[in-house]
Every structure is written in structure tokens, then in C-alpha cells.
Design an enzyme around this catalytic site. Structure first.
Site, PDB file in Angstrom:
ATOM      1  N   HIS A 117       0.837  -1.199   0.000  1.00  0.00           N
ATOM      2  CA  HIS A 117       0.000   0.000   0.000  1.00  0.00           C
ATOM      3  C   HIS A 117       0.877   1.256   0.000  1.00  0.00           C
ATOM      4  O   HIS A 117       1.926   1.298   0.639  1.00  0.00           O
ATOM      5  CB  HIS A 117      -0.932  -0.009   1.215  1.00  0.00           C
ATOM      6  CG  HIS A 117      -2.029  -1.012   1.105  1.00  0.00           C
ATOM      7  ND1 HIS A 117      -2.466  -1.772   2.169  1.00  0.00           N
ATOM      8  CD2 HIS A 117      -2.781  -1.398   0.037  1.00  0.00           C
ATOM      9  CE1 HIS A 117      -3.445  -2.569   1.759  1.00  0.00           C
ATOM     10  NE2 HIS A 117      -3.649  -2.355   0.469  1.00  0.00           N
ATOM     11  N   GLU A 120       2.308   2.901   3.175  1.00  0.00           N
ATOM     12  CA  GLU A 120       2.894   1.947   4.129  1.00  0.00           C
ATOM     13  C   GLU A 120       4.364   1.693   3.796  1.00  0.00           C
ATOM     14  O   GLU A 120       4.860   0.575   3.875  1.00  0.00           O
ATOM     15  CB  GLU A 120       2.082   0.648   4.127  1.00  0.00           C
ATOM     16  CG  GLU A 120       0.635   0.862   4.562  1.00  0.00           C
ATOM     17  CD  GLU A 120      -0.198  -0.421   4.580  1.00  0.00           C
ATOM     18  OE1 GLU A 120       0.357  -1.512   4.321  1.00  0.00           O
ATOM     19  OE2 GLU A 120      -1.415  -0.322   4.842  1.00  0.00           O
ATOM     20  N   HIS A 262       2.262  -5.192   6.305  1.00  0.00           N
ATOM     21  CA  HIS A 262       1.426  -4.014   6.099  1.00  0.00           C
ATOM     22  C   HIS A 262       1.519  -3.147   7.351  1.00  0.00           C
ATOM     23  O   HIS A 262       2.175  -3.499   8.325  1.00  0.00           O
ATOM     24  CB  HIS A 262      -0.031  -4.427   5.860  1.00  0.00           C
ATOM     25  CG  HIS A 262      -0.277  -5.099   4.552  1.00  0.00           C
ATOM     26  ND1 HIS A 262      -0.820  -4.444   3.465  1.00  0.00           N
ATOM     27  CD2 HIS A 262      -0.066  -6.369   4.141  1.00  0.00           C
ATOM     28  CE1 HIS A 262      -0.923  -5.283   2.442  1.00  0.00           C
ATOM     29  NE2 HIS A 262      -0.469  -6.465   2.823  1.00  0.00           N
ATOM     30  N   GLU A 321       0.662  -6.676  10.500  1.00  0.00           N
ATOM     31  CA  GLU A 321       0.333  -5.250  10.517  1.00  0.00           C
ATOM     32  C   GLU A 321       1.257  -4.541  11.506  1.00  0.00           C
ATOM     33  O   GLU A 321       1.067  -4.606  12.717  1.00  0.00           O
ATOM     34  CB  GLU A 321      -1.133  -5.047  10.916  1.00  0.00           C
ATOM     35  CG  GLU A 321      -2.133  -5.645   9.942  1.00  0.00           C
ATOM     36  CD  GLU A 321      -2.353  -4.778   8.706  1.00  0.00           C
ATOM     37  OE1 GLU A 321      -1.760  -3.690   8.627  1.00  0.00           O
ATOM     38  OE2 GLU A 321      -3.131  -5.211   7.823  1.00  0.00           O
TER      39      GLU A 321
END
Length: 351
Positions: A117, A120, A262, A321
Site C-alpha cells: 500500500h 505503508e 502491512h 500489521e
């Protein structure tokens, strides 16, 4: 002196290059309004001559700077010198190379990826620094936090694609400008706004982690129906060259497990619709102990790379994450990301 802004530059990077403060650049360049201003390629800056002793760190990947495609390309000669194999696995929409790094000689293949992304980029910075540290410990035959890296890399081969979405990261770091080939398209998607901190898609407004043929139809129905700054799944699975490159690369190998990095949330997703193998639960518990991140069975979504890998191969896949806050995370967040995820990524090699 005059300096012409290059691709990948930010205010912090230019200040670091010339050993001045970002504030100094603002004082001498009234056309730059704040430290959050984008610097467009081709923009001329006046750099003041200031005798200031700023502490320099030999490797700029370790400093509190943003990180993108040009930073990776600048590191490649050094990485090769440290024994890391570099290959291009495909190209982005804007024809930027997608790089894969390889280290180790073992039969067991493992795959880490990041930079899916646009906002990110911390994950790309983490993975490049991580593989560089692996190479140094391998060369020196030293332990890293108790892990025997030389022995581990004799048993496994690690592949890393640190930046899947270079065009999107460039957009978040440098903004949009009239000479950009997607200027009109990006402004249309962003409803005329010229700030891009919220942007996570690729340059065509497709979310690369919603592109995968694992419940894609479900995710597509529940997501935006046209190109968007985030969550648009595209007209079909695997329409985007970045996703197709990772798809082809994955199918060329027989990865025992994959970790997709992520941000943010400090959680590890490890399942997909009950298709994950039994060993995934024990593996995620080990990753959790190494990082302090919370295991979560599923994100209640479809169409992700980890989802497709589990469905396609029946092997373990994990979405990590990193960090906590609002994307893009502050440069100051990297200390926490590194301290927790370097241990997690080391444990990931011996699962």
C-alpha cells in the site's frame, strides 16, 4: 547553492543530504510553505551554506527518513556486495522495476513482501534493512539476537520483495505535478485534492491487496466500484502488473510459508475461511511471542495475497500489521517497527 529536486526527494532527505535543517530550507525557499510540503522533481531549491556539525550515520536506511523506490535502487550495489542476489520480477504501471532480493542456499524457500500500500512505506524500509542485517551477520558468522544466521541461511532461502507498489509510494512521498503522466487521472480519483497521505492504491487507483482470486467477487461487491484511493478491487483479479508480477513469482517457487507486511495495528492475521493448515496456529503463536503482536484468525475480508496463497497452496500465510496509528506512520514509528519485527522476521525463518 542551487539544487534541483530529484525523483524520490523529500524535504527531510534534501536537508540530510546537505547537512542542514528542514527549517533552513524553508527559510531560504519561500515557495515551500511547510515541512509537509511536497518537493516535485525539477523544482529548484536554494540550499544555504551553513557550517553545522550534524551527526551522520553511514547507512541512510537507518536514519529517520522516508523510504521509497530510489532508496532501494541506491542500496542495490551495496546489497549485491554483501552477497544478496537481486532480480527484477516485473514492472509497475509506470514501468518501474519490482525488485526481489534473495539470500540463503537452503532448499526450503520462504517469502516476505512489503510496500503493498502506498502509505505503508515503513514496511519497505524495514525489509531492506532486515535483509542487509542478515547478510552482514552471515558474512561475519555472528549471532543476531541469539539466532545463528549462517546456519539458518544454509537451511533456507529467503526471498524478499520489499516494494510492491513503487508508483503509489512515490505519490505519497512527492505528490502529483503537471508533468506526471497520471496527473489528470490521479486528480480525478482524488476529487481534485493534492494531498495523498490517505492513498494506498497503485497509481491507477487499484488496491493491490484486493486483487487476488480468493473471494475476489465478494470483496469487489463490498468495495468502491471505480478507481479509488483505497479498497477498489479492479475490474477483475490480477489486472494490475504489480499484482501479476508477485503472482508469477510466487508460482515459480514453492514457498513453505509467506509473510506479507502491512501497517498498522500490531496484529498478525493467520487464517482464511478455515483453509489454513493446522500448523498455522502454532506458527502464529511463535510469531506473536517474538513480536508482542496479537494473533487474529481473520480480518473478515477477501481478495488478499495471504488469502490467495493459503487457498492456492494449502500452506501457511500471514499478514503482519506493523506499528500503530494513522498511515502513513510517523518516521518516529520506525524504532518500534524495527524492534518488534526484526525478532518476528527472524523467528519466521525457523518456523
Amino acid at each position: 547553492m542551487k539544487y534541483t529536486v530529484q525523483k524520490g526527494d523529500t524535504l527531510a532527505k534534501v536537508a540530510y543530504l546537505f547537512k542542514v535543517r528542514p527549517f533552513d530550507l524553508l527559510l531560504f525557499n519561500p515557495h515551500i510553505y511547510s515541512e509537509q510540503s511536497y518537493l516535485y522533481p525539477g523544482l529548484d531549491l536554494h540550499v544555504p551554506s551553513i557550517n553545522r556539525d550534524l551527526p551522520l550515520i553511514g547507512d541512510d536506511v537507518h536514519t529517520n527518513l522516508e523510504f521509497g523506490q530510489t532508496d532501494i535502487e541506491n542500496k542495490i550495489p551495496e546489497l549485491r556486495n554483501k552477497g544478496i542476489h537481486v532480480e527484477i520480477i516485473g514492472y509497475s504501471v509506470m514501468n518501474q522495476p519490482l525488485y526481489a532480493f534473495k539470500i540463503g542456499e537452503g532448499k526450503k524457500e520462504i517469502f516476505y513482501s512489503g510496500g503493498w500500500h502506498a502509505n505503508e512505506w515503513h514496511t519497505s524500509k524495514f525489509l531492506v534493512q532486515y535483509i542487509e542485517q542478515l547478510a552482514e551477520h552471515k558474512q561475519n558468522k555472528t549471532l543476531w539476537n541469539g539466532y545463528d544466521i549462517d546456519k539458518i541461511l544454509n537451511d533456507i532461502t529467503l526471498y524478499i520483495v520489499p516494494l510492491v507498489n513503487p508508483d503509489g509510494v512515490d505519490l505519497v512521498l512527492q505528490g502529483i505535478y503537471p508533468s506526471h503522466p497520471y496527473y489528470e487521472d490521479v486528480l480525478a480519483i482524488n476529487k481534485g485534492m493534492k494531498r495523498f497521505e490517505h492513498w494506498s492504491s497503485n497509481i491507477r487507483g487499484v488496491d493491490l491487496n484486493h486483487q487476488w482470486p480468493a473471494g475476489w467477487e465478494i470483496e469487489a461487491v463490498e468495495s468502491p466500484q471505480e478507481p479509488w484511493s483505497r479498497h477498489y478491487s479492479g475490474k477483475a483479479p490480477l489486472t494490475e502488473p504489480e499484482a501479476m508480477a508477485v503472482y508469477t513469482f510466487t508460482n515459480k517457487h514453492s514457498f513453505s510459508h509467506v509473510l506479507a507486511f502491512h501497517s498498522q495495528g500490531q496484529v498478525i492475521y493467520w487464517g482464511y475461511r478455515g483453509m489454513e493448515p493446522l500448523e498455522s496456529k502454532e506458527m502464529v503463536e511463535r510469531l506473536s511471542l517474538a513480536s508482542s503482536y496479537t494473533p487474529v484468525h481473520t480480518a473478515e475480508s477477501d481478495g488478499g495475497y495471504k488469502d490467495w496463497f493459503i487457498q492456492e497452496t494449502g500452506r501457511p500465510g500471514f499478514t503482519v500489521e506493523v506499528g500503530v496509528g494513522t498511515n502513513p506512520l510517523s518516521v518516529k514509528a520506525f524504532a518500534e517497527i524495527w524492534s518488534n519485527n526484526s525478532m518476528l522476521a527472524l523467528e519466521g525463518l525457523i518456523l
